[in-house]
Design an enzyme around this catalytic site. Structure first.
Site, PDB file in Angstrom:
ATOM      1  N   TYR A   1      32.724  43.649  47.900  1.00  0.00           N
ATOM      2  CA  TYR A   1      32.970  42.513  47.001  1.00  0.00           C
ATOM      3  C   TYR A   1      32.809  42.953  45.555  1.00  0.00           C
ATOM      4  O   TYR A   1      31.902  43.723  45.224  1.00  0.00           O
ATOM      5  CB  TYR A   1      31.981  41.398  47.303  1.00  0.00           C
ATOM      6  CG  TYR A   1      32.289  40.064  46.663  1.00  0.00           C
ATOM      7  CD1 TYR A   1      33.161  39.174  47.279  1.00  0.00           C
ATOM      8  CD2 TYR A   1      31.710  39.687  45.467  1.00  0.00           C
ATOM      9  CE1 TYR A   1      33.448  37.942  46.715  1.00  0.00           C
ATOM     10  CE2 TYR A   1      31.987  38.450  44.883  1.00  0.00           C
ATOM     11  CZ  TYR A   1      32.858  37.587  45.515  1.00  0.00           C
ATOM     12  OH  TYR A   1      33.146  36.353  44.946  1.00  0.00           O
TER      13      TYR A   1
ATOM     14  N   PHE B   1      37.192  34.549  40.082  1.00  0.00           N
ATOM     15  CA  PHE B   1      37.560  35.965  40.097  1.00  0.00           C
ATOM     16  C   PHE B   1      36.772  36.605  41.232  1.00  0.00           C
ATOM     17  O   PHE B   1      35.539  36.595  41.228  1.00  0.00           O
ATOM     18  CB  PHE B   1      37.196  36.664  38.781  1.00  0.00           C
ATOM     19  CG  PHE B   1      37.413  38.166  38.830  1.00  0.00           C
ATOM     20  CD1 PHE B   1      38.520  38.740  38.234  1.00  0.00           C
ATOM     21  CD2 PHE B   1      36.502  39.007  39.479  1.00  0.00           C
ATOM     22  CE1 PHE B   1      38.725  40.123  38.289  1.00  0.00           C
ATOM     23  CE2 PHE B   1      36.704  40.392  39.541  1.00  0.00           C
ATOM     24  CZ  PHE B   1      37.813  40.942  38.944  1.00  0.00           C
ATOM     25  N   GLU B   2      37.476  37.161  42.193  1.00  0.00           N
ATOM     26  CA  GLU B   2      36.812  37.981  43.197  1.00  0.00           C
ATOM     27  C   GLU B   2      37.824  38.957  43.760  1.00  0.00           C
ATOM     28  O   GLU B   2      39.001  38.628  43.944  1.00  0.00           O
ATOM     29  CB  GLU B   2      36.164  37.144  44.309  1.00  0.00           C
ATOM     30  CG  GLU B   2      37.076  36.264  45.110  1.00  0.00           C
ATOM     31  CD  GLU B   2      36.327  35.436  46.177  1.00  0.00           C
ATOM     32  OE1 GLU B   2      35.084  35.368  46.132  1.00  0.00           O
ATOM     33  OE2 GLU B   2      36.999  34.874  47.050  1.00  0.00           O
ATOM     34  N   ILE B   3      37.364  40.178  43.981  1.00  0.00           N
ATOM     35  CA  ILE B   3      38.133  41.195  44.677  1.00  0.00           C
ATOM     36  C   ILE B   3      37.302  41.553  45.892  1.00  0.00           C
ATOM     37  O   ILE B   3      36.128  41.918  45.757  1.00  0.00           O
ATOM     38  CB  ILE B   3      38.374  42.429  43.791  1.00  0.00           C
ATOM     39  CG1 ILE B   3      39.169  42.033  42.539  1.00  0.00           C
ATOM     40  CG2 ILE B   3      39.116  43.513  44.567  1.00  0.00           C
ATOM     41  CD1 ILE B   3      39.385  43.163  41.559  1.00  0.00           C
TER      42      ILE B   3
END
Length: 363
Positions: A172, A237-239
């Site tokens: 994450y 916002f997250e990857i």
């Protein structure tokens, strides 16, 4: 302000000849948010994706208009896909009691909780928590980057963030780390602890329990949320690695939360749900702060002090009137103690920890 004395830092790099990761950009967006998502796309394409051409996937609970499809596709050379959310993934589940729902909404409104009376907001939070990764269109992808309408990206990024995640075995990635409204998640922590009690082997040895239960920064938050600091990664916002959400630990955890009704009787957001799960079930070292990604989702900003970042004030977090919502102090305290304990510290983390004896310097 970030940590004094280390505003400048070395950027990660990647080899552009190695090919792309198995990844996609995703966005849950309504037809009427077309202008907002175009603004977001334009900035992200210019600052990063024009170099890599990762595909875009747009989700909606109603069909997208032809105008939406035409105009979004015109913003990128990458392929765009348009996915309709299955009705059973979006609708209020049958086990939700109407009377309890009305009581819950009334109580939330009394506490001034934002979006308390918006059924679609509750549905959105539940979908982002436990259903987006189940859509067949994502079946063949491993990583995603979530993009919201009307967000800003300030920095030219010259490496593949997805490949960085893969190379370093990260689960994450986040940019902003803040507190939540404790009255929106009053029973989330007790419900989570009940699940953990039944599944004690799910707890990661290198967990982030310290961050999740910190009561030194905002003790009233921890008290009102029944032991949860309310610290969370702001998930607009997250990857992330889709395999974590698909895995047994998270799926059983989500099902446990879902059956409790907290997405509707309270207003559990996907950000605290994701964050509690990550903090409990994932090694702390597998969570990464993308400090070099300039990003804004009002009112919060991550603005690095880098020459490749423009149109934002370096080291800005937010307006002074909400500065106290910054939860990075607790996060970096967790990071530094965890890395020291386990002896796994990257040069960047070592730099942060060397300057963090006085944690007030994070602000």
């Amino acid at each position: 302000m970030l940590i004094e004395g280390i505003a400048q830092f070395e950027l990660p790099t990647s080899d552009l000849t190695t090919g792309r990761a198995n990844a996609t950009l995703i966005s849950l967006v309504r037809n009427e948010e077309l202008e907002g998502i175009i603004r977001s796309m334009r900035q992200l394409e210019m600052s990063w994706n024009r170099k890599y051409n990762y595909p875009w996937i747009f989700f909606n609970n109603v069909p997208f208009t032809e105008e939406f499809k035409k105009r979004t596709q015109a913003e990128t050379k990458a392929q765009c896909h348009y996915a309709l959310i299955p009705k059973e993934h979006w609708d209020v589940p049958e086990w939700i009691d109407d009377d309890l729902l009305k009581e819950g909404i009334a109580e939330q409104k009394k506490k001034g909780i934002k979006y308390a009376s918006s059924t679609s907001y509750h549905q959105m939070c539940r979908w982002n928590s436990g259903f987006f990764y189940k859509h067949p269109i994502l079946d063949n992808y491993k990583y995603y980057w979530r993009v919201e309408p009307d967000v800003k990206y300030f920095c030219d990024i010259d490496y593949d963030l997805f490949q960085f995640m893969a190379d370093h075995k990260k689960v994450y990635g986040f940019t902003i780390n803040i507190f939540d409204d404790p009255f929106s998640v009053k029973s989330l922590w007790p419900t989570s602890m009940a699940f953990l009690k039944s599944n004690p082997d799910y707890l990661s040895a290198d967990n982030s329990m310290m961050w999740l239960t910190d009561d030194s920064l905002r003790p009233e938050k921890t008290r009102n949320a029944n032991g949860y600091s309310t610290c969370h990664f702001w998930s607009n916002f997250e990857i992330a690695d889709l395999d974590f959400w698909r895995g047994e630990k998270y799926q059983k955890y989500f099902d446990h939360l879902d059956q409790s009704g907290g997405f509707f009787y309270e207003r559990w957001g996907d950000a605290p749900v994701h964050s509690v799960a990550l903090g409990l079930f994932v090694d702390n070292s597998q969570i990464h702060w993308f400090r070099d990604v300039g990003y804004e989702h009002p009112p919060y900003v991550n603005c690095p002090d880098l020459p490749n970042c423009q149109n934002c004030q370096p080291n800005t977090f937010t307006h002074s009137w909400v500065l106290q919502e910054d939860c990075r102090v607790a996060w970096f305290r967790q990071v530094c103690e965890s890395r020291t304990r386990h002896g796994r510290m990257s040069p960047e983390e070592n730099e942060i920890c060397r300057h963090s004896a006085n944690y007030s310097s994070f602000l």
